[in-house]
Write a protein that holds these residues in place. Structure first.
Motif, short mmCIF file in Angstrom:
data_model
loop_
_atom_site.label_atom_id
_atom_site.label_comp_id
_atom_site.label_asym_id
_atom_site.label_seq_id
_atom_site.Cartn_x
_atom_site.Cartn_y
_atom_site.Cartn_z
N ALA A 92 0.83 -1.21 0.00
CA ALA A 92 0.00 0.00 0.00
C ALA A 92 0.86 1.25 0.00
CB ALA A 92 -0.93 -0.01 1.21
N SER A 93 1.95 1.23 0.76
CA SER A 93 2.81 2.42 0.82
C SER A 93 3.43 2.73 -0.54
CB SER A 93 3.91 2.22 1.87
OG SER A 93 4.88 1.27 1.43
N ARG A 94 3.58 1.69 -1.36
CA ARG A 94 4.16 1.89 -2.70
C ARG A 94 3.18 2.50 -3.68
NH1 ARG A 94 9.40 1.19 -4.21
NH2 ARG A 94 8.89 -0.22 -5.93
N THR A 95 1.93 2.67 -3.29
CA THR A 95 0.95 3.31 -4.17
C THR A 95 0.91 4.83 -3.98
OG1 THR A 95 -0.91 3.07 -2.59
CG2 THR A 95 -0.49 1.24 -4.11
N LEU A 96 1.72 5.37 -3.08
CA LEU A 96 1.69 6.81 -2.85
C LEU A 96 2.05 7.63 -4.09
CD1 LEU A 96 3.06 6.97 0.81
CD2 LEU A 96 0.85 7.83 0.01
N PRO A 97 3.00 7.20 -4.94
CA PRO A 97 3.22 7.96 -6.19
C PRO A 97 1.96 8.03 -7.05
CG PRO A 97 5.09 6.53 -5.76
CD PRO A 97 4.04 6.17 -4.75
N LEU A 98 1.16 6.97 -7.07
CA LEU A 98 -0.11 7.01 -7.81
C LEU A 98 -1.04 8.05 -7.19
CD1 LEU A 98 -2.24 5.91 -9.82
CD2 LEU A 98 -2.84 4.22 -8.07
N LEU A 99 -1.10 8.10 -5.85
CA LEU A 99 -1.94 9.10 -5.20
C LEU A 99 -1.45 10.51 -5.48
CD1 LEU A 99 -4.47 8.43 -3.47
CD2 LEU A 99 -2.92 6.50 -3.71
N LEU A 100 -0.15 10.67 -5.68
CA LEU A 100 0.38 11.98 -6.08
C LEU A 100 -0.18 12.38 -7.45
CD1 LEU A 100 2.26 14.42 -5.88
CD2 LEU A 100 4.12 12.95 -6.69
N ILE A 101 -0.21 11.44 -8.38
CA ILE A 101 -0.78 11.73 -9.70
C ILE A 101 -2.27 12.03 -9.58
CG2 ILE A 101 -1.26 10.74 -11.97
CD1 ILE A 101 1.32 9.10 -11.65
N LEU A 102 -2.97 11.25 -8.77
CA LEU A 102 -4.41 11.45 -8.61
C LEU A 102 -4.73 12.72 -7.84
CD1 LEU A 102 -5.55 7.79 -7.82
CD2 LEU A 102 -5.77 9.04 -9.98
N PHE A 103 -3.73 13.37 -7.27
CA PHE A 103 -3.95 14.65 -6.60
C PHE A 103 -4.09 15.79 -7.60
CE2 PHE A 103 -2.26 18.43 -4.28
CZ PHE A 103 -3.22 18.50 -3.27
N ILE A 104 -3.65 15.57 -8.84
CA ILE A 104 -3.67 16.63 -9.86
C ILE A 104 -5.07 17.22 -10.05
CG2 ILE A 104 -3.31 17.11 -12.31
CD1 ILE A 104 -0.94 15.17 -12.21
N PRO A 105 -6.15 16.42 -10.14
CA PRO A 105 -7.48 17.03 -10.27
C PRO A 105 -7.83 17.98 -9.13
CG PRO A 105 -7.59 14.71 -10.85
CD PRO A 105 -6.21 14.94 -10.30
N ILE A 152 6.50 9.68 0.54
CA ILE A 152 7.09 8.77 -0.44
C ILE A 152 8.50 8.37 -0.01
CG2 ILE A 152 7.90 8.59 -2.83
CD1 ILE A 152 5.47 10.32 -3.63
N LEU A 153 9.26 9.31 0.55
CA LEU A 153 10.61 9.00 1.01
C LEU A 153 10.59 7.96 2.14
CD1 LEU A 153 13.66 9.48 1.01
CD2 LEU A 153 13.27 11.40 2.59
N ILE A 154 9.72 8.17 3.12
CA ILE A 154 9.62 7.21 4.22
C ILE A 154 9.19 5.84 3.71
CG2 ILE A 154 8.30 6.65 6.30
CD1 ILE A 154 8.21 9.66 6.90
N ALA A 155 8.19 5.82 2.83
CA ALA A 155 7.72 4.54 2.28
C ALA A 155 8.83 3.85 1.49
CB ALA A 155 6.51 4.78 1.38
N ARG A 156 9.59 4.63 0.74
CA ARG A 156 10.68 4.07 -0.05
C ARG A 156 11.74 3.44 0.85
NH1 ARG A 156 12.76 1.29 -4.03
NH2 ARG A 156 14.91 1.85 -4.50
N LEU A 157 12.12 4.12 1.91
CA LEU A 157 13.16 3.59 2.81
C LEU A 157 12.65 2.33 3.53
CD1 LEU A 157 14.59 6.89 4.32
CD2 LEU A 157 15.63 5.41 2.59
N LEU A 158 11.40 2.35 3.98
CA LEU A 158 10.85 1.18 4.66
C LEU A 158 10.84 -0.03 3.71
CD1 LEU A 158 7.83 2.80 6.55
CD2 LEU A 158 9.92 1.89 7.59
N TYR A 159 10.47 0.20 2.48
CA TYR A 159 10.40 -0.89 1.50
C TYR A 159 11.80 -1.41 1.17
CZ TYR A 159 8.72 -3.43 -2.62
OH TYR A 159 8.40 -4.41 -3.54
N LYS A 160 12.74 -0.50 0.99
CA LYS A 160 14.10 -0.90 0.62
C LYS A 160 14.76 -1.70 1.75
CE LYS A 160 18.61 0.97 -0.70
NZ LYS A 160 19.33 0.22 0.37
N TRP A 161 14.66 -1.19 2.97
CA TRP A 161 15.33 -1.86 4.07
C TRP A 161 14.65 -3.19 4.43
CZ3 TRP A 161 15.72 3.35 7.11
CH2 TRP A 161 16.77 4.11 6.55
#
Length: 400
Positions: A92-105, A152-161
């Motif tokens: 779920a945390s990896r979907t945050l970039p999608l939510l960034l795109i969906l914020f455009i409207p 997104i940065l926090i989610a990225r680090l959690l996923y990577k580690w």
């Protein structure tokens, strides 16, 4: 049961992978069609499109944010309950970039949503003029950018580690725990300001000091209810059919009960303070929601968002019954949509109850797209954290 956790594999088997791809395809198609219909409707009624979009978006941004917060909480506290939800939370945390795109409207729809974006209105309103230092479009966008960068940065680090831990990095657990504390602090502040910026400022004359906490509780509640529904579905399929026990679900059910009570406490505290204060700057927000038909939604929230789930979740047997617990979680998800609609819609319709067809299609549209992205991410890793040193303890949970 195998003697050691490392001897087990939690990769998604081909049968489940095929089933998930089918879910993903159907979700994407249904979501895209529903969203396209709403966009076409928005060409004829732009105001209604953006009004429906903003409250619906707030539910779906709450899912990855709530699950990321639960993920960090588990790293700090431990427990078998968190082990079984870790991979869905990471997905779920990896979907945050999608939510960034969906914020455009929402960015495009700022003039349709927020009074403070119109200089002619601000110039004749002393309250808006006073708040213009904070409520202006450039600063609004800067703050939103900071929220997304941090999330997104926090989610990225959690996923990577977490991936490093799966590959045998013994230092990864320390890094995951170290970032979780500051990450939860950032989560608390960012979600509070997000709630003020994106929802509360729809009615810029109103304010509430507990509004951010109410949103935090709601996001955690939505996320956990979704996770319970997912776990129950996966509990009948390998590889988790031999992993998930009644005790795992019982633990998660107890947390769900706690969040239901926290949400109710914050909601009642806000009402009690504002109602007893009876100030002209605060009380109209509730007066609009206690008349014109909105009061029936308020009663429904009391009964179906708190009273009924609270009464049912008190039962130990229900929390150990997969299907009944899923039913309660599904009810909470529905009521989370209703709660967000009740928060947002009355400010646009001057206290008179109104519902548009877009209020039904947009949740399907955004939900289908988000669910497809979530399932795609969920397929990328084993369904259990195979490198965690406490995995075998979590597998034995409820079997001793």
């Amino acid at each position: 049961m195998p003697a050691a956790a490392h001897q087990r594999t939690f990769d998604i088997p081909p049968a489940l992978a095929g089933e998930m791809r089918g879910w993903r395809t159907r979700s994407l198609v249904i979501g895209a069609v529903a969203l396209l219909l709403c966009v076409i409707g928005g060409l004829f009624n732009a105001d209604q499109f953006y009004r429906s979009y903003v409250w619906c978006y707030m539910f779906y941004i709450g899912l990855p944010l709530g699950m990321t917060a639960l993920l960090m909480l588990q790293y700090l506290t431990g427990g078998a309950w968190g082990m079984v939800i870790r991979r869905p939370c990471e997905a779920a945390s990896r979907t945050l970039p999608l939510l960034l795109i969906l914020f455009i409207p929402i960015v495009v729809g700022i003039p349709h949503l927020y009074q403070w974006s119109h200089q002619d209105i601000v110039a004749h309103d002393p309250v808006l003029l006073h708040k213009q230092v904070y409520l202006n479009v450039p600063f609004f966008l800067i703050r939103a950018g900071l929220y997304f960068v941090g999330w997104i940065l926090i989610a990225r680090l959690l996923y990577k580690w977490s991936g490093d831990q799966d590959r045998g990095d013994t230092r990864a657990a320390g890094r995951l725990e170290a970032i979780s504390g500051p990450g939860l602090i950032f989560f608390g502040f960012s979600v509070t300001f997000m709630a003020v910026d994106w929802v509360l400022s729809i009615n810029p004359h109103w304010f509430s000091t507990i509004f951010g906490l109410l949103f935090i509780a709601g996001e955690a509640l939505s996320a956990l209810a979704f996770l319970i529904c997912l776990l129950v579905i996966l509990s009948t399929r390998p590889p988790l059919e031999d992993v998930l026990t009644h005790r795992h679900l019982h633990d998660v059910g107890k947390l769900l009960l706690a969040l239901v009570m926290v949400w109710a406490y914050f909601s009642f505290s806000q009402l009690l303070v504002i109602w007893s204060g009876n100030l002209p700057e605060e009380i109209p927000w509730y007066l609009n929601r206690f008349a014109g038909g909105w009061q029936y939604i308020g009663i429904g929230l009391v009964l179906l968002h708190f009273a009924l789930p609270f009464a049912l979740l008190l039962s130990r047997d229900l929390k150990r019954d997969f299907k009944l617990l899923r039913g309660v979680a599904a009810l909470i998800i529905v009521m989370r949509f209703v709660d967000l609609y009740w928060m947002v819609a009355p400010d646009f319709h001057h206290g008179q109850f109104f519902v548009s067809w877009m209020d039904f299609l947009l949740p399907i549209g955004l939900g289908g797209i988000w669910l497809a992205a979530f399932l795609w991410q969920l397929e990328l890793r084993p369904l259990m954290p195979v490198g965690d040193p406490h995995l075998e303890e979590a597998l034995e949970h409820g079997r001793e």
